[in-house]
Design an enzyme around this catalytic site. Sequence first.
Site, PDB file in Angstrom:
ATOM      1  N   LYS A  41      10.018  15.023  35.737  1.00  0.00           N
ATOM      2  CA  LYS A  41      10.997  14.528  34.793  1.00  0.00           C
ATOM      3  C   LYS A  41      10.401  14.411  33.404  1.00  0.00           C
ATOM      4  CE  LYS A  41      12.690  11.419  38.407  1.00  0.00           C
ATOM      5  NZ  LYS A  41      12.677  10.015  38.864  1.00  0.00           N
ATOM      6  N   GLU A  97       5.810  21.394  29.366  1.00  0.00           N
ATOM      7  CA  GLU A  97       5.288  20.267  30.147  1.00  0.00           C
ATOM      8  C   GLU A  97       5.002  19.101  29.200  1.00  0.00           C
ATOM      9  OE1 GLU A  97       5.265  18.498  32.495  1.00  0.00           O
ATOM     10  OE2 GLU A  97       3.760  19.038  33.997  1.00  0.00           O
ATOM     11  N   ASP A  98       5.016  17.900  29.745  1.00  0.00           N
ATOM     12  CA  ASP A  98       4.751  16.729  28.915  1.00  0.00           C
ATOM     13  C   ASP A  98       3.276  16.630  28.528  1.00  0.00           C
ATOM     14  OD1 ASP A  98       3.956  16.148  31.531  1.00  0.00           O
ATOM     15  OD2 ASP A  98       5.086  14.276  31.690  1.00  0.00           O
ATOM     16  N   ASP A 101      -3.432  17.083  31.889  1.00  0.00           N
ATOM     17  CA  ASP A 101      -4.458  16.065  32.086  1.00  0.00           C
ATOM     18  C   ASP A 101      -5.615  16.721  32.848  1.00  0.00           C
ATOM     19  OD1 ASP A 101      -5.622  13.518  32.226  1.00  0.00           O
ATOM     20  OD2 ASP A 101      -4.525  12.971  34.018  1.00  0.00           O
ATOM     21  N   LYS A 129      -5.013  16.457  27.166  1.00  0.00           N
ATOM     22  CA  LYS A 129      -6.189  15.580  27.285  1.00  0.00           C
ATOM     23  C   LYS A 129      -7.361  16.403  27.802  1.00  0.00           C
ATOM     24  CE  LYS A 129      -4.136  11.933  29.662  1.00  0.00           C
ATOM     25  NZ  LYS A 129      -4.141  10.660  30.427  1.00  0.00           N
ATOM     26  N   ASP A 157       6.287   8.397  31.598  1.00  0.00           N
ATOM     27  CA  ASP A 157       6.552   7.076  32.179  1.00  0.00           C
ATOM     28  C   ASP A 157       5.291   6.370  32.643  1.00  0.00           C
ATOM     29  OD1 ASP A 157       6.091   8.853  34.468  1.00  0.00           O
ATOM     30  OD2 ASP A 157       6.750   7.158  35.673  1.00  0.00           O
ATOM     31  N   ARG A 163      10.134   5.945  29.528  1.00  0.00           N
ATOM     32  CA  ARG A 163      10.438   7.335  29.165  1.00  0.00           C
ATOM     33  C   ARG A 163      11.272   7.391  27.888  1.00  0.00           C
ATOM     34  NH1 ARG A 163       9.085  10.613  33.533  1.00  0.00           N
ATOM     35  NH2 ARG A 163       9.417   9.757  35.593  1.00  0.00           N
TER      36      ARG A 163
HETATM   37  P1  5GP Z   1      -2.544  16.902  35.805  1.00  0.00           P
HETATM   38  O1  5GP Z   1      -2.151  17.666  37.027  1.00  0.00           O
HETATM   39  O2  5GP Z   1      -2.819  17.758  34.602  1.00  0.00           O
HETATM   40  O3  5GP Z   1      -3.673  15.950  36.094  1.00  0.00           O
HETATM   41  O4  5GP Z   1      -1.366  15.921  35.490  1.00  0.00           O
HETATM   42  C1  5GP Z   1      -0.156  16.325  35.045  1.00  0.00           C
HETATM   43  C2  5GP Z   1       0.852  15.220  35.230  1.00  0.00           C
HETATM   44  O5  5GP Z   1       0.253  13.935  35.338  1.00  0.00           O
HETATM   45  C3  5GP Z   1       1.724  15.135  34.019  1.00  0.00           C
HETATM   46  O6  5GP Z   1       2.807  16.023  34.119  1.00  0.00           O
HETATM   47  C4  5GP Z   1       2.145  13.694  34.013  1.00  0.00           C
HETATM   48  O7  5GP Z   1       3.279  13.520  34.839  1.00  0.00           O
HETATM   49  C5  5GP Z   1       0.975  12.961  34.644  1.00  0.00           C
HETATM   50  N1  5GP Z   1       0.101  12.352  33.618  1.00  0.00           N
HETATM   51  C6  5GP Z   1      -1.150  12.711  33.284  1.00  0.00           C
HETATM   52  N2  5GP Z   1      -1.632  11.945  32.293  1.00  0.00           N
HETATM   53  C7  5GP Z   1      -0.639  11.075  31.993  1.00  0.00           C
HETATM   54  C8  5GP Z   1      -0.513  10.032  31.009  1.00  0.00           C
HETATM   55  O8  5GP Z   1      -1.402   9.718  30.211  1.00  0.00           O
HETATM   56  N3  5GP Z   1       0.665   9.371  31.013  1.00  0.00           N
HETATM   57  C9  5GP Z   1       1.691   9.654  31.865  1.00  0.00           C
HETATM   58  N4  5GP Z   1       2.808   8.928  31.754  1.00  0.00           N
HETATM   59  N5  5GP Z   1       1.609  10.636  32.775  1.00  0.00           N
HETATM   60  C10 5GP Z   1       0.452  11.332  32.842  1.00  0.00           C
END
Ligand code: 5GP
Length: 177
Positions: A41, A97-98, A101, A129, A157, A163
């Site tokens: 979302k 994508e938001d 990470d 990040k 969120d 959000r």
């Molecule tokens: P990744 O697979 O790159 O570790 O994480 C991706 C997902 O983790 C993002 O789409 C998001 O939903 C969540 N996420 C990672 N870091 C953050 C953050 O700082 N804040 C929030 N709200 N969600 C995060």
Amino acid sequence: MSDKISVLYTEEQVNARVRELGEEISRDYAGKSIHIVAILKGATIFACELVKRITIPVTMDFMSVSSYGDATESSGVVKINKDLDEPLEGKEVLVVEDIVDTGNTLSYLLDNLQKRGSASVKLCALLNKPERRLKDVKVDYTGFVIPDAFVVGFGLDYAQKYRNLPYIGIVEPGADD
Ligand code: 5GP
């Protein structure tokens, strides 16, 4: 229990950057149309604001994957909860994508989408990040590179809250209790 949220990027800064990204994407894809794949979302608000700033023809589809629950750490396991409605054959796909990470979600997702016969697959992320990266992911369009902190707002969120914040903030859970 209330959370303390400190502003990282103001509403004005986020809106200005989204406008710039829309202009850049419109220039790069000039003469073509793009198919936005927004990841539910978290990316919905960003994707909606971004498409308003894109001046070439746009179609949109949505996909839901999970790698996070309500926790703030990645499980490393990616599951498709809702797949796309439309095929990707021949399309210029832009995944929106938001945040990137660890890279676990996008590395799985881009690999999955690249096997569906599109003309191209690129990635636009509002936030990046890089310090936290575990898997290599090429981010073609980045809104902001941020430090290792848990952020909320503009679609992101914390336990499904925040959000709706029109800015990006760093959340410190229950910090003032
Ligand atoms: P990744 O697979 O790159 O570790 O994480 C991706 C997902 O983790 C993002 O789409 C998001 O939903 C969540 N996420 C990672 N870091 C953050 C953050 O700082 N804040 C929030 N709200 N969600 C995060």
